[in-house]
Design a protein around this motif. Structure first.
Motif, short mmCIF file in Angstrom:
data_model
loop_
_atom_site.label_atom_id
_atom_site.label_comp_id
_atom_site.label_asym_id
_atom_site.label_seq_id
_atom_site.Cartn_x
_atom_site.Cartn_y
_atom_site.Cartn_z
N TYR A 15 0.83 -1.20 0.00
CA TYR A 15 0.00 0.00 0.00
C TYR A 15 0.87 1.25 0.00
N GLN A 16 0.45 2.23 -0.80
CA GLN A 16 1.11 3.53 -0.85
C GLN A 16 0.07 4.61 -1.12
N LEU A 17 0.29 5.75 -0.52
CA LEU A 17 -0.53 6.92 -0.81
C LEU A 17 0.34 7.92 -1.55
N ASP A 18 0.61 7.64 -2.82
CA ASP A 18 1.39 8.55 -3.64
C ASP A 18 0.62 9.83 -3.91
N GLN A 19 -0.69 9.68 -3.99
CA GLN A 19 -1.58 10.81 -4.22
C GLN A 19 -2.91 10.51 -3.55
N ALA A 52 -26.62 5.61 -7.19
CA ALA A 52 -26.53 6.72 -8.15
C ALA A 52 -25.05 6.99 -8.38
N PRO A 53 -24.69 7.45 -9.58
CA PRO A 53 -23.28 7.76 -9.84
C PRO A 53 -22.80 8.90 -8.95
N ARG A 54 -21.50 8.96 -8.76
CA ARG A 54 -20.93 10.05 -7.97
C ARG A 54 -20.99 11.34 -8.75
N GLU A 55 -21.11 12.44 -8.03
CA GLU A 55 -21.03 13.76 -8.65
C GLU A 55 -19.58 13.98 -9.04
N SER A 56 -19.33 14.47 -10.22
CA SER A 56 -17.96 14.61 -10.69
C SER A 56 -17.17 15.65 -9.89
N THR A 57 -17.84 16.63 -9.33
CA THR A 57 -17.14 17.68 -8.59
C THR A 57 -17.49 17.68 -7.11
N ALA A 58 -18.01 16.58 -6.60
CA ALA A 58 -18.56 16.57 -5.24
C ALA A 58 -17.64 15.95 -4.21
N ILE A 59 -16.41 16.40 -4.17
CA ILE A 59 -15.49 15.95 -3.13
C ILE A 59 -15.38 17.07 -2.11
N VAL A 60 -15.62 16.73 -0.86
CA VAL A 60 -15.57 17.71 0.21
C VAL A 60 -14.47 17.32 1.18
N ASP A 61 -13.67 18.28 1.57
CA ASP A 61 -12.64 18.06 2.59
C ASP A 61 -11.68 16.93 2.25
N SER A 62 -11.30 16.82 1.01
CA SER A 62 -10.31 15.82 0.64
C SER A 62 -8.93 16.38 0.93
N GLY A 63 -8.08 15.52 1.43
CA GLY A 63 -6.72 15.97 1.70
C GLY A 63 -5.83 14.80 2.05
N LEU A 64 -4.55 15.02 1.91
CA LEU A 64 -3.57 13.97 2.12
C LEU A 64 -2.58 14.44 3.18
N HIS A 67 3.35 11.82 6.93
CA HIS A 67 4.15 11.91 8.14
C HIS A 67 5.03 10.66 8.20
N ALA A 68 6.13 10.74 8.92
CA ALA A 68 7.03 9.59 9.02
C ALA A 68 6.33 8.37 9.63
N ALA A 69 5.33 8.60 10.49
CA ALA A 69 4.64 7.49 11.15
C ALA A 69 3.34 7.09 10.46
N LEU A 70 2.73 8.02 9.70
CA LEU A 70 1.39 7.77 9.18
C LEU A 70 1.14 8.60 7.93
N ASP A 71 0.62 7.95 6.90
CA ASP A 71 0.06 8.65 5.74
C ASP A 71 -1.44 8.44 5.83
N GLN A 72 -2.22 9.51 5.61
CA GLN A 72 -3.67 9.38 5.75
C GLN A 72 -4.38 10.31 4.80
N THR A 73 -5.52 9.86 4.31
CA THR A 73 -6.42 10.70 3.52
C THR A 73 -7.84 10.42 3.96
N GLN A 74 -8.66 11.44 3.79
CA GLN A 74 -10.07 11.33 4.19
C GLN A 74 -10.87 12.25 3.28
N CYS A 75 -12.05 11.79 2.85
CA CYS A 75 -12.89 12.64 2.01
C CYS A 75 -14.34 12.20 2.08
#
Length: 183
Positions: free
Chosen positions: A4-8, A24-36, A39-47
């Motif tokens: 596993y890698q979080l390159d992006q 229903a399909p996802r909204e093409s522009t409907a990402i809220v609070d996405s971010g990456l 850190h040396a101990a943890l890579d995390q993303t949430q959206c």
């Protein structure tokens, strides 16, 4: 890390094909609070990803609509083993601890996986595989399309739909997400 890698940030490219076909399909522009986070101990993303609103013919009527949102969280623990905490927190949700009967083990998905039902409109699929902890949360809510934001809604809206029929779609989309993060 089992590859596993979080390159992006995977959220913009998450297809959610099975959930999209089932609801229903996802909204093409409907990402809220996405971010990456890196850190040396943890890579995390949430959206949070909104699904396209139902057509008028599919809505419950009387001006009400049902909105669906998918939340994705990926945490790659690079220095510690998250296994003990994953197991200890299997019943913990953002609103407290759910009864054991609302937690269902999912076989053949990662090292451990659980479907956690918080209430009728919220179900979460949590997966542990090595140092990776992944979550896919599906929620449904109702809103009155005819009311202004500042106006009190009079009368009761329709019940939030049961999300249990969408659990196989959640598992399928989780498998796709897991595959997309392995290199």
């Amino acid at each position: 890390m089992r590859g596993y890698q979080l390159d992006q940030d995977p959220c913009p490219s998450a297809q959610l094909k099975s959930i999209g076909a089932a609801i229903a399909p996802r909204e093409s522009t409907a990402i809220v609070d996405s971010g990456l986070l890196r850190h040396a101990a943890l890579d995390q993303t949430q959206c949070l990803i909104s699904l396209r609103s139902r057509t008028k013919a599919e809505r419950p009527g009387n001006g009400w609509s049902i909105d669906y949102t998918v939340g994705i969280t990926v945490a790659l623990h690079k220095k510690t083993d998250p296994g003990d905490e994953f197991e200890a927190q299997r019943r913990v949700t953002d609103l407290g601890v759910v009864p054991e009967e609302l937690v269902e083990s999912v076989p053949d998905l990662g090292d451990k996986a659980y479907l956690v039902t918080r209430d009728a409109g919220n179900v979460e699929l949590r997966v542990l595989e090595g140092g990776a902890v992944l979550s896919l949360h599906l929620s449904a809510s109702t809103r009155d399309q005819s009311a202004d934001d500042e106006e009190d809604v009079v009368g009761d809206g329709p019940d939030v739909p049961d999300l249990s029929p969408y659990q196989p779609a959640m598992i399928s989309d989780m498998r796709d997400l897991m595959s997309s993060l392995k290199h």
